[in-house]
Design a protein around this motif. Structure first.
Motif, PDB file in Angstrom:
ATOM      1  N   LEU A 117      38.598   8.547 -23.670  1.00  0.00           N
ATOM      2  CA  LEU A 117      39.887   7.891 -23.797  1.00  0.00           C
ATOM      3  C   LEU A 117      39.703   6.586 -24.555  1.00  0.00           C
ATOM      4  N   SER A 118      40.711   6.203 -25.312  1.00  0.00           N
ATOM      5  CA  SER A 118      40.594   4.969 -26.079  1.00  0.00           C
ATOM      6  C   SER A 118      41.906   4.208 -26.137  1.00  0.00           C
ATOM      7  N   VAL A 119      41.781   2.892 -26.294  1.00  0.00           N
ATOM      8  CA  VAL A 119      42.915   2.001 -26.550  1.00  0.00           C
ATOM      9  C   VAL A 119      42.489   1.019 -27.629  1.00  0.00           C
ATOM     10  N   VAL A 120      43.463   0.417 -28.293  1.00  0.00           N
ATOM     11  CA  VAL A 120      43.186  -0.595 -29.310  1.00  0.00           C
ATOM     12  C   VAL A 120      43.767  -1.917 -28.843  1.00  0.00           C
ATOM     13  N   HIS A 121      42.943  -2.966 -28.887  1.00  0.00           N
ATOM     14  CA  HIS A 121      43.378  -4.286 -28.432  1.00  0.00           C
ATOM     15  C   HIS A 121      42.789  -5.354 -29.345  1.00  0.00           C
ATOM     16  N   ASN A 122      43.657  -6.155 -29.979  1.00  0.00           N
ATOM     17  CA  ASN A 122      43.234  -7.246 -30.866  1.00  0.00           C
ATOM     18  C   ASN A 122      42.233  -6.793 -31.924  1.00  0.00           C
ATOM     19  N   GLY A 123      42.516  -5.659 -32.549  1.00  0.00           N
ATOM     20  CA  GLY A 123      41.686  -5.185 -33.631  1.00  0.00           C
ATOM     21  C   GLY A 123      40.417  -4.479 -33.214  1.00  0.00           C
ATOM     22  N   THR A 124      40.203  -4.313 -31.912  1.00  0.00           N
ATOM     23  CA  THR A 124      39.013  -3.640 -31.411  1.00  0.00           C
ATOM     24  C   THR A 124      39.407  -2.369 -30.676  1.00  0.00           C
ATOM     25  N   LYS A 125      38.662  -1.308 -30.931  1.00  0.00           N
ATOM     26  CA  LYS A 125      38.918  -0.040 -30.258  1.00  0.00           C
ATOM     27  C   LYS A 125      37.950   0.106 -29.090  1.00  0.00           C
ATOM     28  N   PHE A 126      38.507   0.339 -27.902  1.00  0.00           N
ATOM     29  CA  PHE A 126      37.716   0.530 -26.699  1.00  0.00           C
ATOM     30  C   PHE A 126      37.669   2.031 -26.406  1.00  0.00           C
ATOM     31  N   ILE A 127      36.497   2.633 -26.566  1.00  0.00           N
ATOM     32  CA  ILE A 127      36.328   4.064 -26.319  1.00  0.00           C
ATOM     33  C   ILE A 127      35.604   4.237 -24.987  1.00  0.00           C
ATOM     34  N   ALA A 128      36.312   4.716 -23.996  1.00  0.00           N
ATOM     35  CA  ALA A 128      35.748   4.873 -22.661  1.00  0.00           C
ATOM     36  C   ALA A 128      35.293   6.318 -22.447  1.00  0.00           C
ATOM     37  N   SER A 129      34.041   6.469 -22.038  1.00  0.00           N
ATOM     38  CA  SER A 129      33.486   7.789 -21.744  1.00  0.00           C
ATOM     39  C   SER A 129      33.613   8.065 -20.248  1.00  0.00           C
ATOM     40  N   PHE A 130      34.152   9.237 -19.922  1.00  0.00           N
ATOM     41  CA  PHE A 130      34.344   9.632 -18.533  1.00  0.00           C
ATOM     42  C   PHE A 130      33.739  11.005 -18.281  1.00  0.00           C
ATOM     43  N   LEU A 131      33.563  11.315 -17.007  1.00  0.00           N
ATOM     44  CA  LEU A 131      33.165  12.648 -16.583  1.00  0.00           C
ATOM     45  C   LEU A 131      34.201  13.166 -15.602  1.00  0.00           C
ATOM     46  N   LEU A 132      34.677  14.391 -15.827  1.00  0.00           N
ATOM     47  CA  LEU A 132      35.672  14.975 -14.939  1.00  0.00           C
ATOM     48  C   LEU A 132      35.099  15.099 -13.534  1.00  0.00           C
ATOM     49  N   ALA A 133      35.781  14.477 -12.566  1.00  0.00           N
ATOM     50  CA  ALA A 133      35.291  14.480 -11.185  1.00  0.00           C
ATOM     51  C   ALA A 133      36.177  15.291 -10.246  1.00  0.00           C
ATOM     52  N   GLY A 134      37.341  15.715 -10.723  1.00  0.00           N
ATOM     53  CA  GLY A 134      38.251  16.484  -9.870  1.00  0.00           C
ATOM     54  C   GLY A 134      39.634  16.555 -10.479  1.00  0.00           C
ATOM     55  N   GLY A 135      40.574  17.118  -9.741  1.00  0.00           N
ATOM     56  CA  GLY A 135      41.953  17.269 -10.211  1.00  0.00           C
ATOM     57  C   GLY A 135      42.620  18.422  -9.521  1.00  0.00           C
ATOM     58  N   ASP A 136      43.847  18.707  -9.926  1.00  0.00           N
ATOM     59  CA  ASP A 136      44.589  19.791  -9.278  1.00  0.00           C
ATOM     60  C   ASP A 136      44.628  21.066 -10.111  1.00  0.00           C
ATOM     61  N   GLY A 137      44.001  21.050 -11.287  1.00  0.00           N
ATOM     62  CA  GLY A 137      43.996  22.237 -12.134  1.00  0.00           C
ATOM     63  C   GLY A 137      45.276  22.441 -12.910  1.00  0.00           C
ATOM     64  N   ASN A 138      46.238  21.538 -12.732  1.00  0.00           N
ATOM     65  CA  ASN A 138      47.529  21.659 -13.421  1.00  0.00           C
ATOM     66  C   ASN A 138      47.853  20.426 -14.260  1.00  0.00           C
ATOM     67  N   GLY A 139      46.831  19.778 -14.760  1.00  0.00           N
ATOM     68  CA  GLY A 139      47.043  18.631 -15.634  1.00  0.00           C
ATOM     69  C   GLY A 139      46.617  17.307 -15.049  1.00  0.00           C
ATOM     70  N   ILE A 140      46.591  17.191 -13.724  1.00  0.00           N
ATOM     71  CA  ILE A 140      46.137  15.964 -13.083  1.00  0.00           C
ATOM     72  C   ILE A 140      44.615  15.984 -13.004  1.00  0.00           C
ATOM     73  N   GLU A 141      43.974  14.982 -13.626  1.00  0.00           N
ATOM     74  CA  GLU A 141      42.516  14.917 -13.642  1.00  0.00           C
ATOM     75  C   GLU A 141      42.027  13.576 -13.103  1.00  0.00           C
ATOM     76  N   ILE A 142      40.919  13.629 -12.373  1.00  0.00           N
ATOM     77  CA  ILE A 142      40.271  12.438 -11.846  1.00  0.00           C
ATOM     78  C   ILE A 142      38.999  12.226 -12.657  1.00  0.00           C
ATOM     79  N   LEU A 143      38.891  11.084 -13.324  1.00  0.00           N
ATOM     80  CA  LEU A 143      37.792  10.824 -14.243  1.00  0.00           C
ATOM     81  C   LEU A 143      36.917   9.682 -13.744  1.00  0.00           C
TER      82      LEU A 143
END
Length: 398
Positions: A60-86
């Protein structure tokens, strides 16, 4: 310029400050798509996405003040219908690059204007005060609703209760056919297990097994309240659609009272893309009230042939041009209907593409960035961002 943040506490500070406030995207098959960030809870990020992935890695990424923050996650759970816990692993900081191009508005499209600007904070403030016109609208609709459904109510307040707060986070209405039968649950609506947690902490009598609660929204974006029906027998899809139409009508009539102080200024559009817009705003009282750096605003964007789309955006730059201001705005999780109209217009517009005019500046001293982000967290929270502490409290009773 590239830097990695691997300290767990520093990662959470950045996520708290930025990923609940700024437009976030998720990488899938080499492309970035908008993603709904629901909450930061138990040191994990909860998102909602309809995309399908081939692995458990998420970026996932966001841009703030000219800098791109790219966050790396690992799927840890969810409901299988679009809701994910990272679960977060690290954050990489790089210089932001253009994600696309904008098209300059030529004389052939000089009718494109921005109107009815309002700061999202002012929307909530407006309904926090007693207003006789609004009260009259609600009284009328409560009476109509109770005649058709005796066990019904309309919640409307400047402060969200727990039910509305969770509907806001999940961006889903509540439609529980039978809370004693999980097989009756529909993944298109509010998560069944989450609803059971709400029910346990609520004061709803046990003999009610079915509930429909549909949010009342300001122009489809900001949750103002909700319309609720309870029943001892399962409610059906037809009733849900009726209540959805009812809630939309309530919203329109409340807006028509004039309780929301939208700007009356007409602002000509200078350039436009699927990611943002630049427009000219006169130096008026409404400008100083509504337009602030990094503030979130709602406005109507008039295209052509009477087509109008409602936009939610974040102010990324403001240029003083002596007698007026040029404002650059980045779009933030637009409604699908408005996105489609905008895409259709841009595809039909035969104009020359130009570089995006955001003029965001790269933060030169990236070594101090983590401390800067931590200090901004309190400010972002006031403007609508989330904090881990606040969102964990959302699951408590009403």
């Amino acid at each position: 310029m590239e830097k990695e943040i691997i300290d767990p506490e520093a990662i959470l500070k950045v996520i708290t400050a930025l990923f609940g406030k700024l437009p976030a995207t998720i990488l899938n098959s080499g492309q970035e798509f908008p993603v709904k960030v629901i909450a930061l809870k138990n040191k994990s990020l909860i998102i909602n996405t309809n995309l399908k992935f081939v692995s458990k890695d998420r970026f996932l990424s966001v841009v703030h003040n000219g800098t791109k923050f790219i966050a790396s996650f690992l799927l840890a759970g969810g409901d299988g219908n679009g809701i994910e816990i990272l679960s977060p692993l690290k954050i990489t900081l790089t210089q932001a690059k253009r994600q696309g191009s904008r098209v300059e508005v030529s004389g052939n499209h000089s009718g494109l204007v921005v109107t009815n600007i309002i700061n999202v904070n002012d929307v909530s403030k407006a309904i926090g005060f007693d207003d006789k016109k609004v009260d009259a609208v609600l009284l009328t609709y409560r009476s109509k609703l109770s005649k058709a459904f005796p066990q019904s109510s309309i919640f409307f307040a400047g402060r969200m209760d727990n039910r509305l707060r969770l509907m806001h986070h999940y961006e889903k209405a509540i439609f529980i056919r039978d809370r004693k039968d999980k097989s009756s649950a529909n993944p298109d609506y509010f998560p069944f297990d989450e609803y059971l947690r709400i029910f346990e902490s609520s004061k709803i009598p046990e003999h009610f097994i079915s509930e429909i609660s549909v949010p009342i929204k300001y122009k489809g974006y900001i949750h103002l309240g909700y319309v609720q029906i309870l029943a001892e027998k399962p409610l059906d899809e037809d009733i849900f659609q009726q209540l959805h139409t009812f809630a939309t009508t309530v919203s329109k009539d409340i807006i028509s009272t004039g309780v929301f102080q939208e700007s009356k200024d007409v602002c000509p559009v200078m350039d436009l893309s699927m990611g943002g817009v630049s427009f000219i705003h006169p130096a008026s009282r409404s400008f100083s009230r509504s337009v602030t750096m990094n503030g979130t605003i709602l406005f109507d964007l008039s295209l052509e042939n009477g087509t109008k789309v409602t936009i939610r955006g974040i102010i990324k730059n403001i240029r003083n041009q002596e007698t007026n201001f040029r404002v650059g705005c980045q779009f933030y999780n637009l409604l699908e209907f408005d996105l489609n109209l905008l895409d259709e217009f841009l595809n039909l517009a035969k104009q020359t593409e130009i570089s995006e005019p955001n003029d965001t500046q790269v933060i030169q001293n990236s070594e101090d960035k983590t401390d800067l982000i931590a200090n901004e967290a309190k400010v972002e929270e006031k403007e609508g961002g989330f904090s881990a502490e606040n969102l964990e409290a959302d699951d408590d009773g009403q």
